[in-house]
Scaffold this active site. Structure first.
Site, PDB file in Angstrom:
ATOM      1  N   ARG A   1      -9.063   1.282   9.496  1.00 37.16           N
ATOM      2  CA  ARG A   1      -8.669  -0.089   9.787  1.00 37.16           C
ATOM      3  C   ARG A   1      -9.730  -0.833  10.575  1.00 37.16           C
ATOM      4  NH1 ARG A   1      -2.818   0.686   9.410  1.00 37.16           N
ATOM      5  NH2 ARG A   1      -1.643  -1.200   9.710  1.00 37.16           N
TER       6      ARG A   1
ATOM      7  N   LYS B   1       0.817  -1.221   0.000  1.00 37.15           N
ATOM      8  CA  LYS B   1       0.000   0.000   0.000  1.00 37.15           C
ATOM      9  C   LYS B   1       0.845   1.262   0.000  1.00 37.15           C
ATOM     10  CE  LYS B   1      -2.177  -0.367   3.932  1.00 37.15           C
ATOM     11  NZ  LYS B   1      -1.693  -1.617   4.500  1.00 37.15           N
TER      12      LYS B   1
ATOM     13  N   ARG C   1      12.059  -7.601   5.894  1.00 34.64           N
ATOM     14  CA  ARG C   1      12.221  -6.160   5.848  1.00 34.64           C
ATOM     15  C   ARG C   1      13.296  -5.687   6.833  1.00 34.64           C
ATOM     16  NH1 ARG C   1       6.658  -2.927   5.114  1.00 34.64           N
ATOM     17  NH2 ARG C   1       6.592  -2.804   7.369  1.00 34.64           N
TER      18      ARG C   1
ATOM     19  N   ARG D   1      12.622  -3.670  12.413  1.00 33.93           N
ATOM     20  CA  ARG D   1      11.670  -2.920  13.233  1.00 33.93           C
ATOM     21  C   ARG D   1      10.964  -3.881  14.179  1.00 33.93           C
ATOM     22  NH1 ARG D   1       7.745   0.230   9.185  1.00 33.93           N
ATOM     23  NH2 ARG D   1       6.203  -0.937  10.351  1.00 33.93           N
TER      24      ARG D   1
ATOM     25  N   ARG E   1      -0.084  -8.930  13.618  1.00 36.23           N
ATOM     26  CA  ARG E   1      -0.611  -7.880  12.732  1.00 36.23           C
ATOM     27  C   ARG E   1      -1.536  -8.489  11.674  1.00 36.23           C
ATOM     28  NH1 ARG E   1       4.534  -5.079  10.509  1.00 36.23           N
ATOM     29  NH2 ARG E   1       3.137  -3.594   9.513  1.00 36.23           N
TER      30      ARG E   1
HETATM   31  P1  AMP Z   1       1.293   0.543   9.236  1.00 39.40           P
HETATM   32  O1  AMP Z   1       2.592   1.179   8.907  1.00 39.40           O
HETATM   33  O2  AMP Z   1       0.130   1.164   8.478  1.00 39.40           O
HETATM   34  O3  AMP Z   1       1.314  -0.957   9.092  1.00 39.40           O
HETATM   35  O4  AMP Z   1       0.985   0.856  10.783  1.00 39.40           O
HETATM   36  C1  AMP Z   1       1.858   0.448  11.789  1.00 39.40           C
HETATM   37  C2  AMP Z   1       1.127   0.349  13.120  1.00 39.40           C
HETATM   38  O5  AMP Z   1       0.547   1.617  13.454  1.00 39.40           O
HETATM   39  C3  AMP Z   1      -0.048  -0.612  13.134  1.00 39.40           C
HETATM   40  O6  AMP Z   1       0.341  -1.950  13.385  1.00 39.40           O
HETATM   41  C4  AMP Z   1      -0.902  -0.038  14.271  1.00 39.40           C
HETATM   42  O7  AMP Z   1      -0.351  -0.349  15.540  1.00 39.40           O
HETATM   43  C5  AMP Z   1      -0.716   1.450  14.069  1.00 39.40           C
HETATM   44  N1  AMP Z   1      -1.752   2.001  13.153  1.00 39.40           N
HETATM   45  C6  AMP Z   1      -1.552   2.556  11.927  1.00 39.40           C
HETATM   46  N2  AMP Z   1      -2.715   2.949  11.374  1.00 39.40           N
HETATM   47  C7  AMP Z   1      -3.689   2.622  12.273  1.00 39.40           C
HETATM   48  C8  AMP Z   1      -5.107   2.743  12.291  1.00 39.40           C
HETATM   49  N3  AMP Z   1      -5.781   3.281  11.243  1.00 39.40           N
HETATM   50  N4  AMP Z   1      -5.769   2.301  13.387  1.00 39.40           N
HETATM   51  C9  AMP Z   1      -5.122   1.776  14.446  1.00 39.40           C
HETATM   52  N5  AMP Z   1      -3.789   1.605  14.481  1.00 39.40           N
HETATM   53  C10 AMP Z   1      -3.065   2.027  13.414  1.00 39.40           C
END
Ligand code: AMP
Length: 214
Positions: free
Chosen positions: A88, A13, A127, A160, A171
């Site tokens: 989400r 994405k 990664r 990370r 996740r």
């Molecule tokens: P991402 O880089 O989008 O995978 O986000 C990394 C982490 O940030 C996720 O595993 C969540 O802990 C948090 N996060 C990001 N976007 C959201 C969202 N829309 N709602 C809740 N947690 C989020």
């Protein structure tokens, strides 16, 4: 053009969002990026979010909804935006719809990027990120010239916390339980377009362009 990119962690994405930014000159709103920046700067938001993120859990709805609500009001969103990683959960999607309604705006397309779980695990566990400049590598798909060292700045590469295998599994589980229901939610509203996310980056991008430009 107001767009949502939907897809599991590792579906590409973020990469596709950056290509959309280049082509259509609308900003990418990534709640993950905003939260990671807050964690790095150790702001109150970052301190609250870190524990959830490290465990692969979602940050509470009201926190991310507040972030997006503020961000959508910024001048650069006037001609459109790409939401990457938000919504989400169904409550987030409902809050987004309500916010957009007060602004007399709607979502044009929800593009769902489809990738199977086995491929996602392979992508995510490989990664690596540079401690110095934040550059990203992949042990299989995009390795650095010298193992463990950043090509750009010579910094140390690390995994990370949320890219460790156990966290990744969490996740993906969280995605299936809380985010995948959004596919049906947007299908019912008629705005969902699904594309195959396995293949060359450019090919996937062209599939998105086709959705947007018809
Ligand atoms: P991402 O880089 O989008 O995978 O986000 C990394 C982490 O940030 C996720 O595993 C969540 O802990 C948090 N996060 C990001 N976007 C959201 C969202 N829309 N709602 C809740 N947690 C989020």
């Amino acid at each position: 053009m107001n767009l949502i990119l939907l897809g599991p962690p590792g579906s590409g994405k973020g990469t596709q969002a950056k290509k959309i930014v280049e082509r259509y000159h609308i900003p990418q709103i990534s709640t993950g990026d905003i939260l990671r920046a807050a964690v790095k700067e150790q702001t109150p938001l970052g301190k609250e979010a870190k524990a959830y993120m490290d465990q692969g859990k979602l940050v509470p709805d009201e926190v991310v909804i507040g972030i997006v609500r503020d961000r959508l009001k910024a001048a650069d969103c006037k001609n459109g935006f790409i939401l990457d990683g938000f919504p989400r959960t169904v409550p987030q999607a409902e809050a987004l719809a309500a916010t957009l309604q007060t602004m007399n705006r709607t979502i044009d397309y929800v593009v769902s990027i489809d990738v199977n779980n086995e491929e996602l695990l392979k992508r995510l566990t490989g990664r690596r990120t540079c401690r110095g400049c934040g550059a990203m590598y992949h042990l299989i798909f995009d390795p650095p010239r010298k193992e463990g060292v950043c090509d750009r700045c010579g910094g140390e590469l690390y995994q990370r916390d949320d890219d460790k295998e156990e966290t990744i599994k969490e996740r993906l589980r969280v995605y299936d339980a809380q985010t995948a229901p959004l596919i049906a939610y947007y299908r019912d509203k008629g705005s969902l377009r699904t594309i195959d996310g396995v293949g060359a980056m450019e090919q996937i991008f062209q599939a998105i362009v086709k959705v947007v430009e018809g």
